[in-house]
Structures are given as C-alpha cells and as structure tokens.
Scaffold this active site. Structure first.
Site, PDB file in Angstrom:
ATOM      1  N   ASP A   1       2.547  -2.784  -7.734  1.00 23.45           N
ATOM      2  CA  ASP A   1       3.603  -2.171  -8.334  1.00 23.45           C
ATOM      3  C   ASP A   1       3.046  -1.266  -9.630  1.00 23.45           C
ATOM      4  O   ASP A   1       1.923  -0.489  -9.489  1.00 23.45           O
ATOM      5  CB  ASP A   1       4.852  -2.895  -8.771  1.00 23.45           C
ATOM      6  CG  ASP A   1       5.293  -3.450  -7.491  1.00 23.45           C
ATOM      7  OD1 ASP A   1       5.744  -2.752  -6.624  1.00 23.45           O
ATOM      8  OD2 ASP A   1       5.835  -4.669  -7.435  1.00 23.45           O
TER       9      ASP A   1
ATOM     10  N   ASP B   1       0.059  -4.104  -2.871  1.00 24.64           N
ATOM     11  CA  ASP B   1       0.833  -3.513  -3.710  1.00 24.64           C
ATOM     12  C   ASP B   1       1.141  -4.139  -4.886  1.00 24.64           C
ATOM     13  O   ASP B   1       1.640  -5.353  -4.823  1.00 24.64           O
ATOM     14  CB  ASP B   1       2.410  -3.052  -3.087  1.00 24.64           C
ATOM     15  CG  ASP B   1       3.281  -1.991  -3.911  1.00 24.64           C
ATOM     16  OD1 ASP B   1       2.859  -1.942  -5.002  1.00 24.64           O
ATOM     17  OD2 ASP B   1       4.284  -1.752  -3.633  1.00 24.64           O
TER      18      ASP B   1
ATOM     19  N   ASN C   1      -1.036   7.472   2.620  1.00 20.35           N
ATOM     20  CA  ASN C   1       0.009   6.644   2.834  1.00 20.35           C
ATOM     21  C   ASN C   1       0.777   7.136   4.079  1.00 20.35           C
ATOM     22  O   ASN C   1       1.601   8.157   3.875  1.00 20.35           O
ATOM     23  CB  ASN C   1       0.897   6.623   1.598  1.00 20.35           C
ATOM     24  CG  ASN C   1       2.123   5.756   1.722  1.00 20.35           C
ATOM     25  OD1 ASN C   1       2.043   4.687   2.593  1.00 20.35           O
ATOM     26  ND2 ASN C   1       2.850   5.619   0.860  1.00 20.35           N
TER      27      ASN C   1
ATOM     28  N   CYS D   1      10.533   2.663  -5.007  1.00 18.20           N
ATOM     29  CA  CYS D   1       9.482   3.108  -3.927  1.00 18.20           C
ATOM     30  C   CYS D   1       9.274   4.521  -4.002  1.00 18.20           C
ATOM     31  O   CYS D   1       9.987   5.178  -4.540  1.00 18.20           O
ATOM     32  CB  CYS D   1      10.385   3.114  -2.405  1.00 18.20           C
ATOM     33  SG  CYS D   1       9.576   3.873  -0.991  1.00 18.20           S
TER      34      CYS D   1
ATOM     35  N   ARG E   1      -2.801   4.798  -8.049  1.00 16.05           N
ATOM     36  CA  ARG E   1      -1.846   5.615  -7.662  1.00 16.05           C
ATOM     37  C   ARG E   1      -1.099   6.408  -8.643  1.00 16.05           C
ATOM     38  O   ARG E   1      -0.685   5.855  -9.765  1.00 16.05           O
ATOM     39  CB  ARG E   1      -0.777   4.793  -6.616  1.00 16.05           C
ATOM     40  CG  ARG E   1       0.447   5.582  -6.456  1.00 16.05           C
ATOM     41  CD  ARG E   1       1.376   4.660  -5.532  1.00 16.05           C
ATOM     42  NE  ARG E   1       2.995   5.030  -5.704  1.00 16.05           N
ATOM     43  CZ  ARG E   1       3.859   4.223  -5.207  1.00 16.05           C
ATOM     44  NH1 ARG E   1       3.229   3.297  -4.441  1.00 16.05           N
ATOM     45  NH2 ARG E   1       5.022   4.661  -5.644  1.00 16.05           N
TER      46      ARG E   1
ATOM     47  N   GLU F   1       0.537   9.977  -4.142  1.00 11.40           N
ATOM     48  CA  GLU F   1       1.909   9.824  -3.472  1.00 11.40           C
ATOM     49  C   GLU F   1       2.371  10.865  -2.983  1.00 11.40           C
ATOM     50  O   GLU F   1       2.681  11.706  -3.596  1.00 11.40           O
ATOM     51  CB  GLU F   1       2.692   8.834  -4.300  1.00 11.40           C
ATOM     52  CG  GLU F   1       3.951   8.593  -3.534  1.00 11.40           C
ATOM     53  CD  GLU F   1       3.493   7.399  -2.306  1.00 11.40           C
ATOM     54  OE1 GLU F   1       3.175   8.079  -1.218  1.00 11.40           O
ATOM     55  OE2 GLU F   1       4.221   6.314  -2.377  1.00 11.40           O
TER      56      GLU F   1
ATOM     57  N   ASP G   1      13.221  -1.188  -2.449  1.00 13.50           N
ATOM     58  CA  ASP G   1      12.254  -1.435  -3.470  1.00 13.50           C
ATOM     59  C   ASP G   1      12.521  -0.625  -4.534  1.00 13.50           C
ATOM     60  O   ASP G   1      12.087   0.488  -4.957  1.00 13.50           O
ATOM     61  CB  ASP G   1      10.932  -0.951  -2.813  1.00 13.50           C
ATOM     62  CG  ASP G   1       9.633  -0.848  -3.580  1.00 13.50           C
ATOM     63  OD1 ASP G   1       9.745  -1.679  -4.485  1.00 13.50           O
ATOM     64  OD2 ASP G   1       8.660  -0.334  -3.306  1.00 13.50           O
TER      65      ASP G   1
ATOM     66  N   HIS H   1      -3.150  -1.778  -5.540  1.00 12.38           N
ATOM     67  CA  HIS H   1      -2.851  -0.504  -6.290  1.00 12.38           C
ATOM     68  C   HIS H   1      -1.850  -0.454  -7.244  1.00 12.38           C
ATOM     69  O   HIS H   1      -0.929  -1.433  -7.192  1.00 12.38           O
ATOM     70  CB  HIS H   1      -2.524   0.681  -5.041  1.00 12.38           C
ATOM     71  CG  HIS H   1      -1.318   0.580  -4.331  1.00 12.38           C
ATOM     72  ND1 HIS H   1      -0.231   0.642  -5.115  1.00 12.38           N
ATOM     73  CD2 HIS H   1      -0.938   0.343  -3.201  1.00 12.38           C
ATOM     74  CE1 HIS H   1       0.902   0.519  -4.176  1.00 12.38           C
ATOM     75  NE2 HIS H   1       0.357   0.280  -3.042  1.00 12.38           N
TER      76      HIS H   1
ATOM     77  N   TYR I   1      -2.093  -4.089   4.885  1.00  9.12           N
ATOM     78  CA  TYR I   1      -1.683  -3.978   3.628  1.00  9.12           C
ATOM     79  C   TYR I   1      -0.320  -4.694   3.310  1.00  9.12           C
ATOM     80  O   TYR I   1       0.502  -4.460   4.331  1.00  9.12           O
ATOM     81  CB  TYR I   1      -1.350  -2.332   3.640  1.00  9.12           C
ATOM     82  CG  TYR I   1      -0.507  -1.916   2.433  1.00  9.12           C
ATOM     83  CD1 TYR I   1      -1.021  -1.797   1.215  1.00  9.12           C
ATOM     84  CD2 TYR I   1       0.526  -1.243   2.726  1.00  9.12           C
ATOM     85  CE1 TYR I   1      -0.301  -1.632   0.166  1.00  9.12           C
ATOM     86  CE2 TYR I   1       1.420  -0.934   1.769  1.00  9.12           C
ATOM     87  CZ  TYR I   1       0.695  -0.666   0.595  1.00  9.12           C
ATOM     88  OH  TYR I   1       1.821  -0.328  -0.619  1.00  9.12           O
TER      89      TYR I   1
ATOM     90  N   GLU J   1       0.423   1.663  -9.895  1.00  7.04           N
ATOM     91  CA  GLU J   1       0.984   3.081  -9.933  1.00  7.04           C
ATOM     92  C   GLU J   1       1.698   3.541 -11.416  1.00  7.04           C
ATOM     93  O   GLU J   1       1.614   2.526 -12.223  1.00  7.04           O
ATOM     94  CB  GLU J   1       2.485   3.133  -9.011  1.00  7.04           C
ATOM     95  CG  GLU J   1       3.276   2.440  -9.540  1.00  7.04           C
ATOM     96  CD  GLU J   1       4.326   1.832  -8.475  1.00  7.04           C
ATOM     97  OE1 GLU J   1       5.844   1.658  -8.598  1.00  7.04           O
ATOM     98  OE2 GLU J   1       4.032   1.876  -7.186  1.00  7.04           O
TER      99      GLU J   1
END
Length: 297
Positions: free
Chosen positions: A86, A84, A208, A121, A156, A186, A57, A111, A42, A113
C-alpha cells in the site's frame, strides 16, 4: 548452496525475459502457482481485502493484516513473493517498520505507492496523492530499512490518473533517484505505454495486468518489446475461482445436488496433494506416528 528467493527474483529481473507473477491471495493459491512453475507470484492488495474483509480495496486493511497474509503466502511456497505494501501505512518510520516485517516474513519484494491515507485500488477513481517529496522520503526509508540488499523495493506512482503522464514521469524519476529498484507507473493506457521505457532506459519497469482493462491485455512478448521487466496479474486467479464458485452455487440451488458439477472440479486427492499431503505423510513416518493412524486417502 541454493539461492535465496530475493536473489532469484533480482536475477530474474536482470534476465532476458519479463518476469510473470500471477496474483495470489492465500497459501493455497501460492501452492498452485508453484505447481504451474512460475518464477514469481504477487500478493494482491485488492484480492486480500476482498478475501479477508469482503470489501473493496479502499485502505481498510492494516499493516499487520497485510504482513500476516504475505507471511502465510511466502511460507507456503519457495516461489519469490512480491507483495502490495500500500502506501507504507504512514510516514517514513511506518515504512521502515513495514519493510522490516515484510522482509522478516519471507517476502522478496514490495511495492509502495504515493497515495494519501486512506488509499484505494489504483484502478478506481478518486485517488489523491501525497507530495512527491514525502514519497521520496518513504522510498529512502524503505531502502535503508532492508537488511537483505537483494530485497526489491518497487516505487509506484498513481500520478498518471490524477496529474497526467508528465507528472508521473517526474515522480517516477525522483523515486528512482531515491533508490527504488523497480518503477511502477499505474494505469497507463495504450497511448502511454510506448512512452514509458524511453524515459527510463535501463530501469526495470512493472506492468500491471489489472482486470479493469485500462491497461491492455498484451502478451509477455509484446510487453517485453515495450521495455517492461516485471508483469503482475493481480486478481485473475481469484476472479476465475469466484466465477466457478458462482456457477457451482447456481447448480446446487437449481438441482439440489452437486452431482452435475462434481466431474468438473479438482478431486479430493488433487486438492490434498496440492496442500502437500506427501510432506505430511513423510513427517508422520519420520516421527513415528503409528501406521494405522497416519494421514492417508
């Protein structure tokens, strides 16, 4: 004929056990994960931001920077890479381009989000969400954009920390309906975890294992029993390396020599072997590099 990385990841997600994916930030970590024999890895956004910028992040990295890092990682190993992506770096059209670039770079899954720009983050406070309908459009764009139907789209939601668990469930259900292959809620706490899988029977779920401790540090067997199929371990390798580097610096500063720490670190041969020295030597022999100038120890 060997299976593609995307196909191997998709089949692994259909298997009996949860897939463990250690977090990596660059090509060398990818080689270490491959050596250890994990079925997936990942690319952590927080780790990428820390190593490339020295910042947390908080949405400072651009799409091209993230894709570049993911491409270098994917190129270093045959282990399927989950990356990721974002919040897709904009609207649905930005998401389409992001998916195309990640897929072209050899990534097996991403993923996305549902945070606003700039994002942060998932284990930091102060997150803000876009409307659920806007995220549904992004998920649809991601699914439409992939050329390889085995490429895995993970949706996500950060709604749990902002609007509560029921809102997270509603969003996750909408993202699944929009075509997401895997659902990622999350930052669930111990009380939330047993409630997730019953709401999404038969749906692959992501756990996660972030270092914040908001989500408990369970074993794979315990996580499987909760109904999760994919476990990411975002920054554990990087944090381990940072702590080891800090200790090395302390010894060097104190002793003004590296002698005390030398027996505790990877040898030069181990380092170059991990960096595929054997491959370099084989290629030099194949292409006729004079023996006296070939790379060697």
């Amino acid at each position: 004929m060997s299976l593609t990385r995307t196909r191997r990841l998709r089949l692994a997600l259909q298997g009996d056990h949860a897939v463990m994916a250690p977090g990596v930030v660059d090509a060398m970590y990818a080689r270490l994960v491959a050596e250890a024999g994990f079925p997936a890895m990942y690319m952590t956004g927080a780790g990428t931001s820390a190593t490339r910028l020295g910042y947390p992040d908080v949405g400072l990295l651009t799409m091209t920077e993230m894709v570049d890092n993911a491409t270098r990682i994917a190129d270093a190993s045959d282990v399927p890479l989950i990356a990721d992506a974002d919040n897709g770096y904009g609207g649905p059209l930005n998401v389409r381009r992001a998916i195309q670039l990640y897929e072209r770079g050899g990534v097996a899954a991403v993923h996305l989000e549902d945070q606003v720009l700039p994002k942060r983050c998932g284990h930091l406070a102060g997150k803000q969400l876009i409307p659920g309908a806007d995220m549904v459009a992004k998920v649809k764009a991601a699914v439409d954009a992939r050329l390889d139907q085995d490429f895995v789209v993970i949706a996500r939601t950060d709604a749990l920390a902002v609007e509560g668990l029921n809102a997270a469930f509603d969003r996750a259900a909408a993202y699944r309906e929009a075509g997401a292959d895997v659902i990622f809620i999350e930052s669930p706490g111990p009380a939330d975890l047993p409630l997730i899988a019953p709401r999404f029977p038969g749906v692959p779920l992501l756990y996660n294992m972030a270092t914040s401790g908001k989500t408990p540090f369970l074993t794979r067997t315990e996580i499987e029993a909760l109904g999760f199929k994919l476990i990411i371990y975002p920054n554990w390798l990087l944090l381990s390396a940072c702590e080891a580097a800090r200790r090395t610096l302390e010894v060097l500063k104190r002793d003004e020599t590296i002698a005390a720490i030398a027996p505790e670190v990877m040898s030069l041969k181990q380092f170059f072997d991990t960096a595929r020295m054997a491959e370099v030597q084989e290629l030099e022999a194949r292409y006729g590099t004079p023996e006296e100038t070939r790379t060697n120890y």
